[in-house]
Design a protein around this motif. Structure first.
Motif, PDB file in Angstrom:
ATOM      1  N   LEU A 120       0.869  -1.178   0.000  1.00 17.32           N
ATOM      2  CA  LEU A 120       0.000   0.000   0.000  1.00 17.32           C
ATOM      3  C   LEU A 120       0.899   1.219   0.000  1.00 17.32           C
ATOM      4  O   LEU A 120       1.761   1.360   0.878  1.00 17.32           O
ATOM      5  CB  LEU A 120      -0.905  -0.003   1.244  1.00 17.32           C
ATOM      6  N   THR A 121       0.723   2.098  -0.977  1.00 17.01           N
ATOM      7  CA  THR A 121       1.661   3.213  -1.164  1.00 17.01           C
ATOM      8  C   THR A 121       0.945   4.559  -1.149  1.00 17.01           C
ATOM      9  O   THR A 121      -0.259   4.652  -1.396  1.00 17.01           O
ATOM     10  CB  THR A 121       2.401   3.067  -2.510  1.00 17.01           C
ATOM     11  N   ASP A 122       1.759   5.595  -0.881  1.00 17.27           N
ATOM     12  CA  ASP A 122       1.230   6.960  -0.977  1.00 17.27           C
ATOM     13  C   ASP A 122       1.523   7.508  -2.367  1.00 17.27           C
ATOM     14  O   ASP A 122       2.016   6.782  -3.235  1.00 17.27           O
ATOM     15  CB  ASP A 122       1.803   7.848   0.130  1.00 17.27           C
ATOM     16  N   SER A 157      -4.826   1.754  -1.883  1.00 19.08           N
ATOM     17  CA  SER A 157      -3.795   2.816  -1.876  1.00 19.08           C
ATOM     18  C   SER A 157      -4.400   4.158  -2.263  1.00 19.08           C
ATOM     19  O   SER A 157      -4.051   5.211  -1.696  1.00 19.08           O
ATOM     20  CB  SER A 157      -2.653   2.460  -2.821  1.00 19.08           C
TER      21      SER A 157
END
Length: 584
Positions: A120-122, A157
């Motif tokens: 899960l990324t920003d 995300s």
């Protein structure tokens, strides 16, 4: 997608914080885990966010207790940490035999055997955690299952990125709101403190100003006294023991106020650890009062700090740069207000001394009784142009004076002092009737170009073997009242033009026999004149009050007259002088 770097990467931790998520259920992320559990047919699904010491589950489905209630585990139970560190998916068929996770406590405590986790990324590609599917049995994950889990992770995300953006917008709004609040605080301070005239006024105003804004538990103002010690000026809101302890103490003490006042720079104490480290002399009081944080800023003066402004809170409180700037500006306003209060206080002390010096003690008057009272205006410099005087010219001759120079300030007091001194000299030196001496005073004023309007009565009480007689001349002054022993009140009429009017004006003597036990009351117009009441009504009220005071001691009579007529609130100076002749 970029490499995550490490669990303690500051940028990643900051992004985590800006999600606003923690070990609490979030409906949106619980729905993601419910979808994962359903479409992949797994017993457990998690949205796991990983920081440098734990993983938290804002989304969870199927997790057993107590983990479901706590929504967090230490990193010893985290498979997802490997996803964060590598920045890539982690797929495990059987955790018990996989060297990457074998020995992880989640295998035995949470029953994790099969595991698939997607990053899960920003918006910057920093890996914040993992969307994972968990099976309690060995599981060979198909390509389709992993692709589906990756699609759901991408959607999850997006939700995280929206959270971060919303948090940033909310934070900007909050910062803007705080900035507006602090700006309004300073605007209120500039106007409110301009109306203060004493240190007590300033302290009370500051307390009111910060309610609902900085909201400290206590507002302290301390000043450096002439001996160089720290003097607490806000102890009225503290327990007596605490206030007495810090009433006055050496400037070398390590307290917030002393350090700020002496060093001339802010003392920031965001928590109790800082209090113990920087201001140990105050630590006991902080514990006693339940305070956990504080700040003290110097109060600027023309030659350096004059004291310190101190705020304390019952919870840790760290001021940002903006709040520190606001406090510095507020301290500047307070410093100016305190200097003005000190100046006004000095003027008031000088004025009081001047007034006392000009109002001489009453001479012995036996067998007559004599009393006087002076009250300055409730506004202005607490000094004014009203005066009374009494001179024992001879054993059978008592001279009485009541006068009023226009104004109730230092200038009026100075003019009053000159008139009083001249008239007193005339009374002592010139054994002439009252009218003649008032003419001399009027002539002296014109010769000296002193044309400030003034009123005065000069009266003689002349005693003989058969009784007492009053002789007087009135230069534009309110007529005195004669209170007989039976309670009747007469006005001693007869009045000429006031003093200070150019030209030569006639002055008239008046005479009245004073009955045994009678009292004569002289007063200035501040007793009966107001902005709202009719003068005739006020005069009738005065006569009614006097009627019941025939036997009252003269000091009590004057107190009652003043209180009943003014309610201890009066717009002008008031001078009262009373003389009573003995009864039969």
């Amino acid at each position: 997608m970029t490499d995550a770097g490490g669990l303690d990467d500051p940028a990643r931790l900051d992004a985590l914080a800006r999600t606003g998520l923690g070990p609490r259920a979030d409906p949106a992320f619980d729905r993601f885990t419910a979808m994962v559990r359903k479409v992949l047919n797994v017993p457990v699904a998690l949205v796991s966010l990983v920081d440098e010491r734990r993983q938290v589950f804002p989304g969870a489905c199927g997790l057993g207790e107590p983990w479901m209630g706590e929504r967090q585990t230490p990193l010893s139970h985290s498979f997802c940490r490997h996803v964060v560190i590598s920045g890539r998916p982690l797929v495990v068929t059987d955790a018990r035999s996989d060297p990457r996770v074998a020995g992880n406590a989640a295998i035995t405590d949470l029953g994790v055997v099969g595991y698939a986790g997607m990053p899960l990324t920003d918006a910057d590609g920093l890996v914040l955690g993992s969307l994972c599917a968990i099976d309690t049995e060995p599981r060979r994950w198909t390509t389709g299952e992993l692709e589906l889990l990756a699609d759901l992770a991408a959607a999850c995300s997006d939700s995280l990125r929206l959270r971060i953006a919303t948090h940033a917008a909310t934070r900007r709004e909050r910062v803007a709101a705080v900035a507006l609040d602090r700006t309004q605080l300073l605007l209120r301070a500039s106007s409110t403190l301009a109306d203060t005239s004493t240190v007590a006024d300033v302290t009370a105003a500051v307390r009111e100003l910060v309610v609902g804004s900085l909201d400290p538990d206590y507002v302290g103002i301390s000043l450096i006294d002439p001996a160089g010690r720290i003097s607490l000026r806000s102890g009225d809101t503290l327990p007596p023991g605490v206030a007495d302890r810090w009433n006055r103490y050496p400037a070398t003490a390590r307290t917030p106020s002393a350090l700020a006042a002496v060093a001339g720079r802010p003392v920031l104490l965001p928590d109790l650890a800082a209090v113990h480290e920087h201001t140990p002399d105050a630590a006991g009081t902080f514990r006693e009062m339940g305070w956990q944080s504080g700040v003290s800023v110097p109060l600027p003066g023309p030659s350096g700090p004059i004291g310190a402004l101190t705020f304390v809170w019952k919870q840790p409180y760290e001021l940002d740069v903006f709040d520190q700037a606001v406090l510095a500006a507020l301290a500047g306003y307070i410093g100016q207000a305190l200097q003005r209060a000190d100046y006004l206080d000095s003027r008031e002390r000088v004025a009081e001394l001047l007034q006392q010096a000009m109002l001489s003690d009453l001479p012995p008057a036996a067998p007559l009784e004599l009393a006087a009272r002076y009250e300055p205006a409730a506004r202005g410099e607490h000094v004014g142009g009203d005066w009374y005087d009494a001179v024992r010219v001879a054993p059978d001759h008592l001279a009485l004076v009541v006068g009023d120079v226009t104004g109730h300030d230092m200038r009026a007091a100075g003019q009053m002092g000159r008139l009083r001194s001249m008239l007193r000299a005339f009374v002592v030196d010139r054994h002439e009737p009252p009218s003649a001496l008032l003419r001399r005073l009027d002539g002296a004023m014109q010769l000296l170009s002193d044309n400030t309007p003034a009123t005065a009565i000069l009266a003689y009480v002349l005693s003989t073997a058969t009784g007492h007689r009053l002789q007087w001349a009135n230069a534009g002054h309110p007529s005195p009242l004669l209170l007989a022993a039976d309670g009747t009140v007469d006005t001693l009429t007869g009045r000429d033009i006031l003093l200070g009017v150019p030209g030569r004006w006639p002055r008239t003597n008046h005479t009245r026999t004073l009955p045994p036990g009678s009292t004569v009351l002289f007063f200035t117009d501040g007793l009966v004149e107001t902005r709202t009441d009719l003068l005739d009504d006020r005069k009738r009220q005065l006569r009614d009050v006097l009627t019941g005071l025939t036997t009252a001691p003269l000091p009590a009579l004057l107190d009652e007259v003043f209180t009943r007529l003014t309610g201890n609130k009066h717009e002008d100076d008031v001078a009262l002088l009373a003389v009573r002749v003995p009864g039969k």
